[in-house]
Design a protein around this motif. Sequence first.
Motif, PDB file in Angstrom:
ATOM      1  N   TRP A   1       0.835  -1.198   0.000  1.00  0.00           N
ATOM      2  CA  TRP A   1       0.000   0.000   0.000  1.00  0.00           C
ATOM      3  C   TRP A   1       0.869   1.247   0.000  1.00  0.00           C
ATOM      4  N   LEU A   2       0.500   2.212  -0.825  1.00  0.00           N
ATOM      5  CA  LEU A   2       1.166   3.520  -0.858  1.00  0.00           C
ATOM      6  C   LEU A   2       0.195   4.568  -0.349  1.00  0.00           C
ATOM      7  N   ARG A   3       0.607   5.317   0.661  1.00  0.00           N
ATOM      8  CA  ARG A   3      -0.217   6.403   1.168  1.00  0.00           C
ATOM      9  C   ARG A   3       0.659   7.640   1.325  1.00  0.00           C
TER      10      ARG A   3
ATOM     11  N   VAL B   1      -0.295  -1.551  -4.767  1.00  0.00           N
ATOM     12  CA  VAL B   1       0.675  -2.136  -5.688  1.00  0.00           C
ATOM     13  C   VAL B   1       0.464  -3.643  -5.654  1.00  0.00           C
ATOM     14  N   THR B   2       0.125  -4.231  -6.789  1.00  0.00           N
ATOM     15  CA  THR B   2      -0.275  -5.637  -6.813  1.00  0.00           C
ATOM     16  C   THR B   2       0.729  -6.536  -7.526  1.00  0.00           C
ATOM     17  N   SER B   3       1.847  -5.969  -8.018  1.00  0.00           N
ATOM     18  CA  SER B   3       2.841  -6.803  -8.682  1.00  0.00           C
ATOM     19  C   SER B   3       4.224  -6.204  -8.463  1.00  0.00           C
TER      20      SER B   3
ATOM     21  N   SER C   1       3.677   2.299 -11.643  1.00  0.00           N
ATOM     22  CA  SER C   1       3.257   3.569 -11.065  1.00  0.00           C
ATOM     23  C   SER C   1       1.909   3.381 -10.405  1.00  0.00           C
ATOM     24  N   ALA C   2       1.640   4.199  -9.413  1.00  0.00           N
ATOM     25  CA  ALA C   2       0.381   4.148  -8.675  1.00  0.00           C
ATOM     26  C   ALA C   2      -0.055   5.573  -8.378  1.00  0.00           C
TER      27      ALA C   2
END
Length: 603
Positions: free
Chosen positions: A529-531, A551-553, A558-559
């Motif tokens: 997780w990016l916060r 982020v799943t991979s 980029s997210a």
Amino acid sequence: MICARKALKTGVLATVVVLLIAGLSLTGVATTHVTLAVTNTSCAQLTITQVLFLVLIVPVHLQIALYTVPLGETTVLEYDFEQTPTVLQLGGMRDGSAYQATVAVPGSTSFPCGTITVTVGTAPSPTPSPGMDTAQLTRWAVPTANARPSGIGVSADGKVYFTEYAGNKIGQLDPTANQMRERNTTGGPFGLYVSTGGSLYYSLATANALEVMAFTGGTSQWSLPTPNSLPGVPVYAPLGPGQINLWVPERNTGKLARFAPAIVPIPMILITTSPTTVAPTTSEIVGVTSTVSPELHPGNPMLPPPVALLTPTPAAPFAEWDGPGDAVRAAVTADGRVWFADGATSIAVLDPATNVASYYGLPPGTQALGLTVGPNGWVWFTDLGRPAIGVLEPASADVRLWAIAGGGQPFDLVRDSVGNLWFTDRTANTIGRLNPFSNELTIYPLTGNPQPLFLSLDGEEQLWFTADQGNFIGRLSIAPVLGPPPSPTGTFGFTDVHVSLSGPIFGQWKSAQITVSYTYDGSAGLPVWLRVEMLSGGSVVAGFAATPAQVTSSGTGSAVVQVSYNGGSSASTDQIRVIASTAQWGTAFAQMLMTAGPIGWAP
């Protein structure tokens, strides 16, 4: 304004290139799609460093970034807006010199390097995108016929406990041995809480009581002070005056009762029950996934919610709070406050330390039922009226609703460690999962008419539920099983950060879209997780709501993290902290602090 772009050099965050990157889509639902095409026919070096859209003379979108347009090629940039801009101002560098061009929207113009073309179309409406997600369903039939299993909980040793409302029993399932045991009780056992020590607390709906049981020992029972209160699901509270603290909504009276005994006496006797071997049945369920755009119902953070002073009535070991509205379900926060739903168009929160309850209005037609509170304080609920899954952001009073196509009666919901919302739909006979970050809704249909009721997640985050009419205990396992969050280790590098601002009010902004480019070796597990946190002078600034990205991979990618400012007055920030963690609000195992500002924010 100043923003930063961070570059990764030989695997280490090394250089910081100062750039301002602001803009992209406005908040709300976009209705206009704008395409910008820049063609380079004659310049050896051409870059775009600023894109500014205006409606007449009012700026509505600012993006300052770094896009290279190679000689003989065309760079295309896409934007979505709520309202159609009328003017584009484009700036950058060409062969060492600055340039600026102004273009009508839509329109086209020549400039020293080639042409700039802006076209306008209708933004595509979000449409369901069918997908498949396979789950394994395992069912264990309850030995007592027509028992109507209701409340459910999983103990630390993996045993599953449940109430039998019509069978007047408490059941125990050992899924490893495929054995069930049942113990008799009376009074319509309904909601269930399994303590960390393994004691079972459950409401007796028709007997108007709360009972505790050691499954191999004795029981104790307490009558609620108000007659015929129809007690609901007991909810554990981390704070309170008792040896154990449980909140119980009284569905007939609208009261909230706190059960807080100084001691919990359980007779020290040994009761053994004969096991019944129950051969489980297994099947695969193909879930159907669609993308659902949430309805946004903005709140007014400048207008505090109505409050009421609710004076409790003590009747040890209970205390009852009686106030406006009903209480059909409850959820408790880490600081001891109690949220409760009234089955209608409001959700309230009671602070038992002050006896003040705050009432938050929900959109017309809402019928809130199931409740759970996330770690950031957002209150998630099932909405019987639409039907839908909703969330209330208390700081802004914003409400978002994800409609359930084909839904009937979303009854109960739980939140897993990565932020998915799982729910039962009683009359539609489905289990659902909402990913609120990708807006993906997955529906798992159940055969027959089992009418799934209450939910519980075990230590491996497998989903357990009771089937009221199907008379079975069900387990839904996603392949692979969700599993607990991985340990916070791994190599996560931030290679680039873009910040986009929207909604200017005299030089101040309302929302931001932060695009993070990264490299990740996958060693901490997935998802990551990016916060973000917004800072001023090194301190976090309150009033921001930021939706974490997933982020799943592993590898490069980029997210996007969406940020909105909901504070009561103007604010200024000068730094942004990007945090990577293996749980949505978990401990950081990688982070980056970038200079970005000063940026002014308007409420």
